[in-house]
Design a protein around this motif. Sequence first.
Motif, PDB file in Angstrom:
ATOM      1  N   PRO A 104     -37.629 -31.323 -25.260  1.00 45.46           N
ATOM      2  CA  PRO A 104     -37.121 -32.668 -24.970  1.00 45.46           C
ATOM      3  C   PRO A 104     -37.846 -33.778 -25.720  1.00 45.46           C
ATOM      4  CG  PRO A 104     -37.197 -31.373 -22.974  1.00 45.46           C
ATOM      5  CD  PRO A 104     -37.858 -30.541 -24.031  1.00 45.46           C
ATOM      6  N   SER A 154     -37.836 -26.596 -21.244  1.00 42.34           N
ATOM      7  CA  SER A 154     -36.714 -26.854 -20.345  1.00 42.34           C
ATOM      8  C   SER A 154     -35.667 -25.747 -20.390  1.00 42.34           C
ATOM      9  CB  SER A 154     -36.050 -28.194 -20.685  1.00 42.34           C
ATOM     10  OG  SER A 154     -36.863 -29.267 -20.283  1.00 42.34           O
ATOM     11  N   TYR A 163     -37.374 -26.592 -14.582  1.00 42.69           N
ATOM     12  CA  TYR A 163     -36.229 -27.218 -13.910  1.00 42.69           C
ATOM     13  C   TYR A 163     -36.667 -27.575 -12.511  1.00 42.69           C
ATOM     14  CZ  TYR A 163     -31.726 -27.162 -11.374  1.00 42.69           C
ATOM     15  OH  TYR A 163     -30.665 -27.458 -10.572  1.00 42.69           O
ATOM     16  N   TRP A 192     -35.849 -31.784 -13.973  1.00 43.16           N
ATOM     17  CA  TRP A 192     -36.687 -32.797 -14.602  1.00 43.16           C
ATOM     18  C   TRP A 192     -37.220 -33.713 -13.502  1.00 43.16           C
ATOM     19  CZ3 TRP A 192     -32.249 -33.578 -18.564  1.00 43.16           C
ATOM     20  CH2 TRP A 192     -32.366 -32.621 -19.587  1.00 43.16           C
ATOM     21  N   THR A 227     -40.413 -36.829 -12.885  1.00 45.18           N
ATOM     22  CA  THR A 227     -39.442 -37.687 -12.254  1.00 45.18           C
ATOM     23  C   THR A 227     -39.223 -38.905 -13.134  1.00 45.18           C
ATOM     24  OG1 THR A 227     -38.958 -38.981 -10.251  1.00 45.18           O
ATOM     25  CG2 THR A 227     -41.265 -38.784 -10.890  1.00 45.18           C
ATOM     26  N   ALA A 253     -33.562 -40.663 -22.653  1.00 48.23           N
ATOM     27  CA  ALA A 253     -33.605 -39.713 -21.535  1.00 48.23           C
ATOM     28  C   ALA A 253     -32.500 -39.999 -20.527  1.00 48.23           C
ATOM     29  CB  ALA A 253     -34.975 -39.775 -20.859  1.00 48.23           C
ATOM     30  N   THR A 312     -34.273 -34.468 -10.992  1.00 45.31           N
ATOM     31  CA  THR A 312     -33.015 -34.547 -11.725  1.00 45.31           C
ATOM     32  C   THR A 312     -32.574 -33.160 -12.183  1.00 45.31           C
ATOM     33  OG1 THR A 312     -33.745 -36.725 -12.510  1.00 45.31           O
ATOM     34  CG2 THR A 312     -31.802 -35.750 -13.571  1.00 45.31           C
ATOM     35  N   TYR A 343     -30.148 -30.292 -13.816  1.00 43.16           N
ATOM     36  CA  TYR A 343     -29.271 -30.302 -14.996  1.00 43.16           C
ATOM     37  C   TYR A 343     -28.914 -28.852 -15.305  1.00 43.16           C
ATOM     38  CZ  TYR A 343     -33.440 -28.676 -17.363  1.00 43.16           C
ATOM     39  OH  TYR A 343     -34.539 -27.928 -17.709  1.00 43.16           O
ATOM     40  N   TYR A 376     -27.134 -28.632 -21.588  1.00 40.39           N
ATOM     41  CA  TYR A 376     -28.132 -29.458 -22.269  1.00 40.39           C
ATOM     42  C   TYR A 376     -28.379 -28.970 -23.694  1.00 40.39           C
ATOM     43  CZ  TYR A 376     -32.759 -31.178 -23.601  1.00 40.39           C
ATOM     44  OH  TYR A 376     -33.819 -31.725 -24.286  1.00 40.39           O
ATOM     45  N   THR A 421     -41.588 -33.437 -18.013  1.00 42.54           N
ATOM     46  CA  THR A 421     -40.543 -33.610 -19.020  1.00 42.54           C
ATOM     47  C   THR A 421     -40.068 -35.042 -19.211  1.00 42.54           C
ATOM     48  OG1 THR A 421     -39.807 -31.349 -18.605  1.00 42.54           O
ATOM     49  CG2 THR A 421     -38.296 -32.769 -19.805  1.00 42.54           C
ATOM     50  N   PRO A 422     -39.735 -35.821 -18.168  1.00 43.15           N
ATOM     51  CA  PRO A 422     -39.287 -37.187 -18.432  1.00 43.15           C
ATOM     52  C   PRO A 422     -40.331 -38.020 -19.186  1.00 43.15           C
ATOM     53  CG  PRO A 422     -38.638 -36.534 -16.238  1.00 43.15           C
ATOM     54  CD  PRO A 422     -39.559 -35.469 -16.743  1.00 43.15           C
TER      55      PRO A 422
END
Length: 453
Positions: free
Chosen positions: A16, A45, A51, A53, A55, A69, A97, A99, A104, A403-404
């Motif tokens: 990401p 990811s 998994y 994502w 925050t 993002a 989040t 996904y 993706y 990740t974010p």
Amino acid sequence: MTRVIDADVVVIGGGPAGVNAAIAAGRNGARTVLIERYGFIGGMSTAALVYPWMTFHTVEGKQVIQGIAQEMIDRLSAMGASPGHLRDTVGFVHTITPYHPEVYKILAIDMLKEAGVKLILHSFVDHVEVEGDRIQSVQLTSKSGRIDVRGKVFVDSTGDADVAYLAGAPCLQGRAGDNKTQPMTMKFRMRGVDLNRVKQYMLEHPEEFYHKTPFDELADLPLSGVLGFYKHWKEADLPINRDQVLFFTGPADDEVLVNTTRVQGLDGTNVEQLTDAEELGRKQVMMVADFMTSSLPGFEKASISQVGAQIGIRETRRIDGRYSLQVADVLEGRRFDDVIARSGYPIDIHDPSGNGVTAAWVKGDGAYDIPYRCLLPKIIDNLLCAGRCISTTHEALATTRLTPSCMATGQAAGTAAGIAVLRGLTPHQIDVKELQQKLIEGHAHLGDAIAFQ
């Protein structure tokens, strides 16, 4: 014969952070190449099933990560591949989040192509050509032989600081004193889970779950994650140095992602130790899955549906950059003049040798700044870093690795690289105010003080 590819910006690592860096560089007009060792995009990811994502928000629910993002979340939601930001029923953060990783993978490539990025998959950087204080090229091993990718600015988003390390930039690994890193985890999915039964058991036995679980809201919330089953885990007495079960729900209605295995004391940058970690992680998956189906309410008919293509790695090398983010910077919610990203994720240290997790939350408005200097390694002037390998302490890495946050530093690194190419400068010479303005134009959130300058 070595094939030569010329570019303005070369991004190494298609997780990401790297995806967002390449999109940002391409959108800023730079001829951009993204190099990825797997045959698909997504890094941890997708390859390691990290998994959901978490925050994009502070503990109070204010969104502090936006930009590319959030654009991805919006597009995934429009495709039916994400419900957007959900309340975290574990209670560790305000939102998580979910996904769909397969969607993706496709969306990320679509967005890269829209930005004009050239993608090179199945390619591994094994040499970096340096002259003086600048990288001239990275050399790839590939199915079609050697490839020499030349560029003006390079972005290391490998997670392991591979390019910085090979270029001779100073790097650190693990915690001070013993260099031990956070453990690795082999994640896996299970289908056939009765999530209604799981929730009912939680409501009936709250003492068996994480103390911050929002039980007063749980009956009306979609179950997004579970931390606990303390009694069951203790009784099972598995040879895994952890004190609870952790899993998250989705993407399907009867599906969970299990984050419970723990492989400690092995180095994710040592190929032989990484090999051992893969073997041990997969054996732990079978142990945990058998325990869950035989012991946990709601898992009686569940079975493994997917195991990560590789073990998940929380921590390896990181650069020793022009500034190293400190744990006090995070916990005090410090502001920096050269802020390029913000995050509200708490300190979250999975013990390198024990069985617990050390957690601490951000004070003030619940968010802290990540300075631009954390993206800049020492010595090598035309290199930026993004994602897990930016310059932090071991403790501060326990929040920036999520990740974010990696997506946000990726957008910043790619934008900075594009400006450097446009201005004919190295990344450390660019005007940070111009970078901040470009990030704001790209809908990044840098805090109210920056937004209204």
